[in-house]
Design a protein around this motif. Structure first.
Motif, PDB file in Angstrom:
ATOM      1  N   GLY A 143       0.803  -1.207   0.000  1.00 26.26           N
ATOM      2  CA  GLY A 143       0.000   0.000   0.000  1.00 26.26           C
ATOM      3  C   GLY A 143       0.838   1.259   0.000  1.00 26.26           C
ATOM      4  N   VAL A 144       1.852   1.290   0.844  1.00 26.59           N
ATOM      5  CA  VAL A 144       2.749   2.448   0.930  1.00 26.59           C
ATOM      6  C   VAL A 144       3.478   2.645  -0.398  1.00 26.59           C
ATOM      7  CG1 VAL A 144       4.828   3.371   2.031  1.00 26.59           C
ATOM      8  CG2 VAL A 144       3.049   2.273   3.420  1.00 26.59           C
ATOM      9  N   PHE A 145       3.943   1.555  -0.970  1.00 30.50           N
ATOM     10  CA  PHE A 145       4.667   1.606  -2.240  1.00 30.50           C
ATOM     11  C   PHE A 145       3.789   2.182  -3.348  1.00 30.50           C
ATOM     12  CE2 PHE A 145       5.687  -1.096  -6.116  1.00 30.50           C
ATOM     13  CZ  PHE A 145       6.702  -0.266  -6.569  1.00 30.50           C
ATOM     14  N   LEU A 146       2.555   1.717  -3.461  1.00 26.80           N
ATOM     15  CA  LEU A 146       1.663   2.196  -4.510  1.00 26.80           C
ATOM     16  C   LEU A 146       1.285   3.659  -4.303  1.00 26.80           C
ATOM     17  CD1 LEU A 146      -0.677  -0.900  -4.928  1.00 26.80           C
ATOM     18  CD2 LEU A 146       0.944  -0.022  -6.611  1.00 26.80           C
ATOM     19  N   LYS A 147       1.052   4.043  -3.062  1.00 23.93           N
ATOM     20  CA  LYS A 147       0.709   5.437  -2.792  1.00 23.93           C
ATOM     21  C   LYS A 147       1.883   6.363  -3.098  1.00 23.93           C
ATOM     22  CE  LYS A 147      -1.247   4.271   1.240  1.00 23.93           C
ATOM     23  NZ  LYS A 147      -1.921   4.372   2.564  1.00 23.93           N
ATOM     24  N   ARG A 148       3.090   5.932  -2.752  1.00 20.96           N
ATOM     25  CA  ARG A 148       4.273   6.737  -3.056  1.00 20.96           C
ATOM     26  C   ARG A 148       4.490   6.823  -4.562  1.00 20.96           C
ATOM     27  NH1 ARG A 148       6.756  11.140  -2.207  1.00 20.96           N
ATOM     28  NH2 ARG A 148       8.962  11.095  -2.830  1.00 20.96           N
ATOM     29  N   THR A 149       4.248   5.721  -5.254  1.00 19.72           N
ATOM     30  CA  THR A 149       4.335   5.721  -6.720  1.00 19.72           C
ATOM     31  C   THR A 149       3.383   6.754  -7.293  1.00 19.72           C
ATOM     32  OG1 THR A 149       5.017   3.399  -6.875  1.00 19.72           O
ATOM     33  CG2 THR A 149       3.941   4.349  -8.804  1.00 19.72           C
ATOM     34  N   GLY A 150       2.159   6.757  -6.795  1.00 20.38           N
ATOM     35  CA  GLY A 150       1.166   7.722  -7.264  1.00 20.38           C
ATOM     36  C   GLY A 150       1.585   9.156  -7.028  1.00 20.38           C
ATOM     37  N   MET A 151       2.217   9.432  -5.896  1.00 20.72           N
ATOM     38  CA  MET A 151       2.668  10.782  -5.584  1.00 20.72           C
ATOM     39  C   MET A 151       3.754  11.236  -6.548  1.00 20.72           C
ATOM     40  SD  MET A 151       2.706  10.465  -1.423  1.00 20.72           S
ATOM     41  CE  MET A 151       3.497  12.065  -1.164  1.00 20.72           C
ATOM     42  N   ILE A 194       4.254  10.071  -9.618  1.00 23.87           N
ATOM     43  CA  ILE A 194       3.631  10.205 -10.932  1.00 23.87           C
ATOM     44  C   ILE A 194       2.847  11.507 -11.031  1.00 23.87           C
ATOM     45  CG2 ILE A 194       1.887   9.242 -12.481  1.00 23.87           C
ATOM     46  CD1 ILE A 194       4.594   7.735 -12.353  1.00 23.87           C
ATOM     47  N   ALA A 195       2.050  11.796 -10.016  1.00 20.57           N
ATOM     48  CA  ALA A 195       1.215  13.007 -10.038  1.00 20.57           C
ATOM     49  C   ALA A 195       2.052  14.272 -10.105  1.00 20.57           C
ATOM     50  CB  ALA A 195       0.306  13.025  -8.811  1.00 20.57           C
ATOM     51  N   SER A 196       3.201  14.241  -9.468  1.00 17.83           N
ATOM     52  CA  SER A 196       4.032  15.448  -9.413  1.00 17.83           C
ATOM     53  C   SER A 196       4.946  15.604 -10.621  1.00 17.83           C
ATOM     54  CB  SER A 196       4.884  15.438  -8.136  1.00 17.83           C
ATOM     55  OG  SER A 196       5.817  14.369  -8.159  1.00 17.83           O
ATOM     56  N   ARG A 197       5.159  14.538 -11.377  1.00 20.90           N
ATOM     57  CA  ARG A 197       6.129  14.575 -12.469  1.00 20.90           C
ATOM     58  C   ARG A 197       5.532  14.499 -13.865  1.00 20.90           C
ATOM     59  NH1 ARG A 197      10.867  16.732 -10.762  1.00 20.90           N
ATOM     60  NH2 ARG A 197      11.339  15.948  -8.667  1.00 20.90           N
ATOM     61  N   GLY A 237      -1.696   9.344 -11.322  1.00 20.34           N
ATOM     62  CA  GLY A 237      -1.263   9.418  -9.928  1.00 20.34           C
ATOM     63  C   GLY A 237      -2.375   9.024  -8.978  1.00 20.34           C
ATOM     64  N   THR A 238      -3.578   9.537  -9.236  1.00 16.39           N
ATOM     65  CA  THR A 238      -4.738   9.192  -8.412  1.00 16.39           C
ATOM     66  C   THR A 238      -5.025   7.699  -8.471  1.00 16.39           C
ATOM     67  OG1 THR A 238      -5.755  11.381  -8.671  1.00 16.39           O
ATOM     68  CG2 THR A 238      -7.223   9.548  -8.124  1.00 16.39           C
ATOM     69  N   ALA A 239      -4.883   7.110  -9.665  1.00 13.79           N
ATOM     70  CA  ALA A 239      -5.135   5.678  -9.815  1.00 13.79           C
ATOM     71  C   ALA A 239      -4.218   4.865  -8.901  1.00 13.79           C
ATOM     72  CB  ALA A 239      -4.932   5.260 -11.267  1.00 13.79           C
ATOM     73  N   PHE A 240      -2.938   5.178  -8.903  1.00 13.03           N
ATOM     74  CA  PHE A 240      -1.997   4.449  -8.053  1.00 13.03           C
ATOM     75  C   PHE A 240      -2.277   4.701  -6.570  1.00 13.03           C
ATOM     76  CE2 PHE A 240       0.680   4.151 -11.904  1.00 13.03           C
ATOM     77  CZ  PHE A 240       1.082   2.832 -11.802  1.00 13.03           C
ATOM     78  N   MET A 241      -2.590   5.936  -6.220  1.00 13.60           N
ATOM     79  CA  MET A 241      -2.836   6.246  -4.807  1.00 13.60           C
ATOM     80  C   MET A 241      -4.097   5.562  -4.293  1.00 13.60           C
ATOM     81  SD  MET A 241      -1.537  10.182  -4.239  1.00 13.60           S
ATOM     82  CE  MET A 241      -1.979  10.923  -5.811  1.00 13.60           C
ATOM     83  N   ARG A 242      -5.141   5.535  -5.117  1.00 17.36           N
ATOM     84  CA  ARG A 242      -6.376   4.859  -4.705  1.00 17.36           C
ATOM     85  C   ARG A 242      -6.163   3.349  -4.593  1.00 17.36           C
ATOM     86  NH1 ARG A 242     -11.390   7.396  -5.240  1.00 17.36           N
ATOM     87  NH2 ARG A 242     -11.145   9.623  -4.832  1.00 17.36           N
ATOM     88  N   ALA A 243      -5.383   2.788  -5.528  1.00 21.43           N
ATOM     89  CA  ALA A 243      -5.063   1.359  -5.457  1.00 21.43           C
ATOM     90  C   ALA A 243      -4.272   1.061  -4.191  1.00 21.43           C
ATOM     91  CB  ALA A 243      -4.274   0.934  -6.686  1.00 21.43           C
TER      92      ALA A 243
END
Length: 207
Positions: A60-68, A70-73, A83-89
């Motif tokens: 969960g932490v890994f996917l949320k960090r991935t989303g962050m 992605i969203a910022s870059r 980014g939202t997709a990864f964070m929600r997953a």
């Protein structure tokens, strides 16, 4: 999914996005501004650059960090959506939910963030059928490899079918009827990624 499987999937998504930068950009340039491939590649390049520093011990932490990341870059509308997709997953994973529930959470996140629905000619038009087919195959007792193969084939069919749609979201929406006759870049990207995951599943998810 185990953390090892999740790492494999995320890394495959990143590598596929980078390798298909020009192809995805060319698709987007037909009725969009052509920056989709470039933006997606730059965002996932940044993710891979910091891969060794990512906490990958918790899914969960890994996917949320991935989303962050992605969203910022990733620029344009793609960054917030992917980014939202990864964070929600990641949030669904933290609650102990399985892969289908994680995908459903990602879908709902994309719908809310992009104000989009199936039929609007977006990545949802491939992601939702992919998820539905994966869920059906798993419910029927299919092995993971077989279920993903079936879902990837469904995603490809659905992505190809977007050529008959009129875009209702994103830059392509401004072109109206002119958007009919070309596939959606986001939906096609999802199909390409799903196919790559399917092709490499046996060696990637179990290594």
């Amino acid at each position: 999914m185990s953390i090892t499987t999740t790492e494999y999937v995320v890394r495959t998504i990143a590598e596929t996005a980078i390798e298909n930068e020009k192809y995805f950009g060319d698709l987007d340039s037909v009725v969009g501004d052509g920056d989709f491939g470039y933006s997606l590649a730059r965002g996932f390049e940044k993710l891979l650059e910091g891969w060794d520093d990512l906490d990958r011990t918790d899914e969960g932490v890994f996917l949320k960090r991935t989303g962050m990341v992605i969203a910022s870059r990733i620029g344009g509308t793609s960054g917030p959506l992917w980014g939202t997709a990864f964070m929600r997953a990641g949030a669904a994973s933290s609650h102990g939910d399985g892969v289908v529930a994680m995908l459903r959470a990602a879908i709902e996140g994309i719908k809310a963030r992009g104000q989009a629905e199936v039929g609007d000619k977006t990545l949802l038009d491939a992601l939702v059928p992919f998820t539905d087919r994966l869920s059906q195959a798993l419910d029927e007792g299919a092995p993971a490899e077989e279920a993903i193969r079936a879902a990837a084939a469904t995603a490809r069919e659905a992505a190809d079918a977007t050529s008959g749609m009129v875009a209702k979201r994103g830059r392509a929406a401004y072109t109206g009827e002119r958007s009919r006759g070309s596939v959606d870049a986001g939906a096609t990207a999802l199909a390409v990624i799903a196919e790559r995951i399917s092709e490499t599943w046996k060696q990637g998810a179990t290594s």
